[in-house]
Write a protein that holds these residues in place. Structure first.
Motif, short mmCIF file in Angstrom:
data_model
loop_
_atom_site.label_atom_id
_atom_site.label_comp_id
_atom_site.label_asym_id
_atom_site.label_seq_id
_atom_site.Cartn_x
_atom_site.Cartn_y
_atom_site.Cartn_z
N ASP A 1 20.60 -60.74 -25.16
CA ASP A 1 21.83 -60.29 -24.50
C ASP A 1 22.71 -61.52 -24.39
O ASP A 1 22.36 -62.49 -23.72
CB ASP A 1 21.39 -59.73 -23.13
CG ASP A 1 22.53 -59.36 -22.18
OD1 ASP A 1 23.51 -60.13 -22.08
OD2 ASP A 1 22.39 -58.33 -21.49
N SER B 1 28.83 -61.13 -24.24
CA SER B 1 29.10 -60.27 -23.09
C SER B 1 30.32 -60.62 -22.24
O SER B 1 30.20 -60.81 -21.03
CB SER B 1 27.85 -60.24 -22.18
OG SER B 1 26.71 -60.03 -22.92
N ASN C 1 33.91 -60.12 -20.15
CA ASN C 1 34.44 -59.05 -19.31
C ASN C 1 35.71 -58.52 -19.93
O ASN C 1 36.65 -59.27 -20.18
CB ASN C 1 34.68 -59.57 -17.90
CG ASN C 1 33.37 -59.90 -17.22
OD1 ASN C 1 32.35 -59.25 -17.47
ND2 ASN C 1 33.38 -60.90 -16.37
N HIS D 1 32.92 -68.90 -22.52
CA HIS D 1 32.07 -67.95 -23.25
C HIS D 1 31.49 -68.56 -24.53
O HIS D 1 30.67 -67.94 -25.19
CB HIS D 1 32.86 -66.69 -23.64
CG HIS D 1 33.34 -65.92 -22.46
ND1 HIS D 1 34.65 -65.90 -22.07
CD2 HIS D 1 32.67 -65.14 -21.57
CE1 HIS D 1 34.77 -65.14 -20.99
NE2 HIS D 1 33.60 -64.67 -20.68
N HIS E 1 26.56 -57.17 -23.92
CA HIS E 1 26.57 -56.44 -22.64
C HIS E 1 27.95 -56.61 -22.01
O HIS E 1 28.13 -57.29 -21.01
CB HIS E 1 25.48 -57.06 -21.74
CG HIS E 1 25.16 -56.31 -20.48
ND1 HIS E 1 24.51 -55.11 -20.46
CD2 HIS E 1 25.38 -56.62 -19.18
CE1 HIS E 1 24.35 -54.72 -19.21
NE2 HIS E 1 24.88 -55.62 -18.40
N GLY F 1 31.30 -56.55 -20.05
CA GLY F 1 31.64 -56.19 -18.67
C GLY F 1 32.72 -55.12 -18.73
O GLY F 1 33.90 -55.42 -18.70
N TYR G 1 26.58 -55.22 -10.08
CA TYR G 1 26.11 -55.96 -11.27
C TYR G 1 24.57 -55.97 -11.39
O TYR G 1 24.03 -55.61 -12.46
CB TYR G 1 26.71 -57.36 -11.17
CG TYR G 1 26.51 -58.29 -12.34
CD1 TYR G 1 26.64 -57.86 -13.67
CD2 TYR G 1 26.21 -59.64 -12.10
CE1 TYR G 1 26.47 -58.76 -14.71
CE2 TYR G 1 26.06 -60.53 -13.15
CZ TYR G 1 26.18 -60.10 -14.45
OH TYR G 1 26.01 -60.98 -15.48
N ASP H 1 22.03 -54.33 -14.32
CA ASP H 1 21.06 -55.13 -15.08
C ASP H 1 19.66 -54.54 -15.00
O ASP H 1 18.92 -54.55 -15.98
CB ASP H 1 21.06 -56.58 -14.57
CG ASP H 1 21.91 -57.47 -15.48
OD1 ASP H 1 21.97 -57.19 -16.69
OD2 ASP H 1 22.51 -58.45 -14.99
N TYR I 1 18.37 -63.54 -21.93
CA TYR I 1 19.72 -63.41 -21.39
C TYR I 1 20.35 -64.79 -21.37
O TYR I 1 19.82 -65.70 -20.75
CB TYR I 1 19.69 -62.89 -19.96
CG TYR I 1 19.10 -61.50 -19.82
CD1 TYR I 1 17.72 -61.32 -19.75
CD2 TYR I 1 19.92 -60.39 -19.77
CE1 TYR I 1 17.17 -60.05 -19.63
CE2 TYR I 1 19.38 -59.11 -19.64
CZ TYR I 1 18.01 -58.95 -19.58
OH TYR I 1 17.48 -57.70 -19.45
N THR J 1 23.48 -66.88 -20.14
CA THR J 1 24.71 -66.92 -19.32
C THR J 1 24.87 -68.31 -18.72
O THR J 1 23.96 -69.14 -18.79
CB THR J 1 24.68 -65.94 -18.12
OG1 THR J 1 23.92 -66.54 -17.06
CG2 THR J 1 24.14 -64.58 -18.46
N GLN K 1 24.81 -68.18 -12.86
CA GLN K 1 24.13 -66.91 -12.63
C GLN K 1 22.61 -67.04 -12.48
O GLN K 1 21.89 -66.03 -12.51
CB GLN K 1 24.46 -65.94 -13.77
CG GLN K 1 25.95 -65.62 -13.83
CD GLN K 1 26.26 -64.41 -14.70
OE1 GLN K 1 25.46 -63.51 -14.85
NE2 GLN K 1 27.45 -64.41 -15.29
N PHE L 1 19.81 -63.80 -11.82
CA PHE L 1 18.69 -63.40 -12.67
C PHE L 1 17.35 -63.53 -11.94
O PHE L 1 16.49 -62.66 -12.04
CB PHE L 1 18.71 -64.17 -13.99
CG PHE L 1 19.73 -63.62 -14.95
CD1 PHE L 1 19.43 -62.53 -15.76
CD2 PHE L 1 21.02 -64.12 -15.00
CE1 PHE L 1 20.39 -61.98 -16.62
CE2 PHE L 1 21.99 -63.58 -15.84
CZ PHE L 1 21.66 -62.51 -16.65
N1 ARG Z 1 29.81 -60.11 -18.29
C1 ARG Z 1 29.10 -61.14 -17.60
C2 ARG Z 1 30.03 -62.33 -17.35
O1 ARG Z 1 30.98 -62.53 -18.06
C3 ARG Z 1 27.90 -61.65 -18.38
C4 ARG Z 1 26.84 -60.61 -18.64
C5 ARG Z 1 25.52 -61.23 -18.96
N2 ARG Z 1 24.49 -60.29 -19.24
C6 ARG Z 1 23.85 -59.57 -18.30
N3 ARG Z 1 22.97 -58.68 -18.70
N4 ARG Z 1 24.04 -59.77 -17.02
O2 ARG Z 1 29.77 -63.08 -16.42
#
Ligand code: ARG
Length: 571
Positions: A125, A128, A130, A139, A165, A167, A314, A318, A336, A338, A342, A346
């Protein structure tokens, strides 16, 4: 071909077992114990005898001597020597000049491929972004680390599934719908794409400061969206399409594709069952009207499952997504990628999966990375100080184009080469550091053709291509050839490819490949400067050097692709 290290471990296993009938280490354990001597002149591998001192009741140097005498013959061993408590091993040059070179030729693009992923599935993943928000340099990490990890796992035989994934769900869509209906126009949005959506979103926040009733209107529109209001659904789909169109340009430049663009909204209908399960297991606590999972026993803040108004969050998405992916793909690992911001998110929901009784929770891996600043400036979406990926790539491509116009004005297809080198320079520069470190991105450093950069490595790759092209084939030549130090050193570097791939997968760290590319490029250029290839003294030397050049090309090419860079035949 059985590689030298495995043969060495097997021989050491036998020798130790003969001296120590009980509790002798296995070949695998020996492999982990082996180190590299401090000075290459002392050998290629060192076996430390300290751990055997107690069970064998002898001093380590004595044990090293006994082991040396007890060793069965090892093919390609030049010599074994006792050095203090170590037994050092030197590999013969012919191991590299014959066995390694033959293996690279025989395997081609499969050279360096480990096989431990065969029959296993990994879901990744990454990227992803937003929707309707800027796709910015923050990103870059998730996009290129994620895709490199996919390539690395595929190389090791894993069946890989890449998921974006997106947003694409949440109250921001209510805001966007209100903003569009109040101040937007179809033409402007069609024309401006994501940029126009971002400015509508920014305008909403400005106006809502003065008129808080707008927030209520936004909540109402989101609620309509959640209840499948046709008009709102149509707008929402349109916003997503526009955003994807923009992202796909960037993905195309990077050579990235996804198996699924299943964003957060995809899991809407799957969430109630998970919420129900949480309730059944008595895991939900009501806190100020919201439903949470108390994680104080794990020294973590609570995991938020439902807001006061019953809408999901959120982590809820997940959890539902993880269960869906597990049921659909039966993954052995779910990765994952990120930002490090975050990490807590997680850790929290992985723990919730565990509490829910999903015993596969520990197959989920979070791969975090540090923050990026550009040319010394801290960036923030909040202050509007953002660097879009698209603009970053554009600047790099333009600069490379200028450099190439001077260096190689007649190059055919200069535009697409400039794109590969410009984008590659950014990727390489980014992946040159340990992912968790915060990095300061310096454009001039990234583009320096003479530094430890992407352009330098791609240039080296192009150099191997041009030598081979000029040679017009590798001549047949019979006869003995004694390789010199630069040639052996290049082959030694090439022989490390597989272990680098294994290490990079183990540490989820593409940097290991980036650094390795610099080692290979350095070793090749040393060889290139020291040895005449096309004008070698003898046909035997020429043939050998061309084979070596082709081998370097193979490894450079495979490694470049593992970190999302293009192989440039000409620069
Ligand atoms: N869209 C989220 C962001 O920009 C990241 C998503 C990451 N993946 C997940 N399964 N939470 O912060």
């Amino acid at each position: 071909m059985i590689d030298f290290k495995s043969a060495l471990c097997a021989a050491l296993e036998k020798a130790i077992a003969a001296l120590l009938p009980e509790g002798a280490p296995t070949a695998e354990e020996i492999g982990e114990m082996l180190t590299t001597p401090p000075d290459p002149a002392m050998g290629d591998y060192a076996f430390p005898c300290f751990k055997l001192a107690k069970p064998m009741r002898k001093a380590p140097p004595v044990i090293a001597g006994m082991l040396k005498d007890a060793l069965p013959p090892i093919p390609d061993l030049e010599k074994a020597e006792v050095a203090g408590g170590y037994l050092n091993f030197s590999v013969s040059d012919t191991y590299y000049t014959v066995s390694v070179l033959n293996e690279i030729e025989a395997k081609g693009d499969d050279y360096g491929r480990p096989d431990f992923g065969a029959g296993k599935t990994v879901v990744l993943d990454y990227s992803s972004p937003n929707v309707a928000k800027p796709f910015h340099i923050g990103h870059l990490g998730t996009t290129v680390i994620g895709h490199s990890l996919k390539k690395l796992h595929e190389f090791a035989g894993y069946h890989c599934i890449g998921i974006n994934h997106l947003g694409d769900w949440g109250t921001q869509f209510g805001k966007l719908i209100v903003a569009y209906r109040t101040w937007g126009s179809k033409e402007e949005v069609e024309k401006g794409g994501v940029d126009e959506l971002v400015s509508l979103y920014v305008r909403f926040h400005e106006e809502a400061e003065k008129d808080p009733a707008l927030n209520d209107a936004a909540r109402a529109e989101f609620s309509k969206l959640e209840h499948h209001d046709e008009e709102n659904i149509a707008l929402w789909k349109w916003f997503i399409d526009l955003s994807l169109r923009e992202y796909e340009k960037t993905y195309r430049q990077l050579g990235i594709t996804f198996d699924y663009y299943t964003g957060e909204s995809f899991y809407t209908d799957l969430m109630p069952a998970q919420v129900e399960k949480l309730r059944e297991k008595n895991l939900l606590t009501i806190d100020d009207g919201a439903s949470i999972v108390d994680l104080s026993a794990y020294k973590m803040p609570p995991c938020l499952i439902l807001k006061r108004d019953g809408s999901t969050l959120y982590p809820t998405r997940d959890i539902a997504a993880a269960v869906y992916r597990h049921d659909t793909f039966a993954f052995d690992k779910a990765i994952y990628v990120t930002s490090a911001q975050q990490i807590m998110h997680f850790q929290q929901w992985f723990r919730v999966l565990d509490l829910m009784g999903y015993d596969w929770y520990d197959r989920c891996v979070h791969v975090p990375y540090g923050t990026v600043s550009v040319n010394g400036e801290k960036l923030s979406t909040r202050t509007g100080n953002v660097v879009l990926l698209r603009d970053l790539f554009k600047t790099a491509i333009e600069k490379v184009s200028e450099i190439m116009a001077q260096k190689n004005p007649d190059l055919p297809d200069r535009e697409s080469v400039a794109e590969a080198v410009g984008v590659g320079a950014i990727v390489f520069h980014y992946l040159s550091n340990s992912r968790i470190k915060d990095i300061n991105f310096m454009m001039d450093d990234a583009l320096n053709f003479d530094g430890n950069t992407g352009p330098y490595v791609q240039y080296t790759y192009a150099r191997t291509c041009s030598v081979l092209e000029k040679a017009g084939g590798i001549p047949e030549a019979n006869g003995e050839y004694r390789a010199n130090a630069a040639e052996v050193s290049l082959l030694k570097t090439l022989s490390k490819f597989e272990s680098k791939v294994t290490d990079a997968i183990g540490a989820y760290e593409p940097m290991i490949i980036t650094r390795y590319l610099l080692d290979v490029a350095g070793a090749f250029n040393q060889f290139y400067h020291e040895c005449q290839i096309l004008t070698a003294d003898t046909e035997v030397a020429k043939a050998f050097r061309l084979r070596l050049t082709a081998a370097a090309k193979t490894v450079l090419g495979s490694a470049l692709e593992l970190i999302c860079m293009k192989k440039t035949e000409k620069i």
